[in-house]
Design a protein around this motif. Structure first.
Motif, short mmCIF file in Angstrom:
data_model
loop_
_atom_site.label_atom_id
_atom_site.label_comp_id
_atom_site.label_asym_id
_atom_site.label_seq_id
_atom_site.Cartn_x
_atom_site.Cartn_y
_atom_site.Cartn_z
N CYS A 251 0.84 -1.19 0.00
CA CYS A 251 0.00 0.00 0.00
C CYS A 251 0.87 1.24 0.00
N HIS B 214 -4.99 5.27 3.48
CA HIS B 214 -6.31 4.66 3.62
C HIS B 214 -7.17 5.61 4.44
N CYS C 89 -5.60 4.52 -1.24
CA CYS C 89 -5.20 3.20 -1.70
C CYS C 89 -6.41 2.46 -2.27
N CYS D 282 -6.70 -0.83 -2.40
CA CYS D 282 -6.70 -2.24 -1.96
C CYS D 282 -8.03 -2.61 -1.33
ZN LIG Z 1 -4.02 -0.41 0.87
#
Ligand SMILES: [Zn+2]
Length: 98
Positions: free
Chosen positions: A10, A14, A44, A46
């Motif tokens: 990452c 976040h 991010c 993710c």
């Molecule tokens: Zn992430």
């Protein structure tokens, strides 16, 4: 070039979990006639929901992208002057607005 490992590394921030006094932003469908905009900051990707702070002329807004079952659902905040948008972005990362 960014190469993604598994699990992904990452590199972007976040958003914090929503706080108890978290305020709701107004999320609108993207305008059909899209103005030229460019992301200047982003979270991010993710997680299923990611955000971008975008510049559009002399205004800024936050774009929220949710990936669900292979589809992308995109909504956008209101347009703000840059200082206000920066504040909103920080509040978003801090879990104060969502
Ligand atoms: Zn992430």
């Amino acid at each position: 070039m960014i190469q993604w490992d598994y699990p992904p590394r990452c590199l972007s921030p976040h958003v914090s979990p929503s706080r108890s006094h978290c305020e709701s932003l107004t999320w609108n469908a993207p305008p059909r006639e899209e103005e030229e905009s460019r992301p200047v900051r982003w979270t991010c990707d993710c997680t299923p929901i990611s955000y971008e702070l975008c510049q559009e002329g002399d205004r800024m807004f936050i774009r929220r992208t949710e990936r669900r079952q292979g589809r992308r659902l995109v909504v956008e905040s209101d347009r703000w002057p840059a200082p206000e948008a920066s504040g909103m972005w920080n509040a978003l990362l801090g879990g104060l607005v969502r």
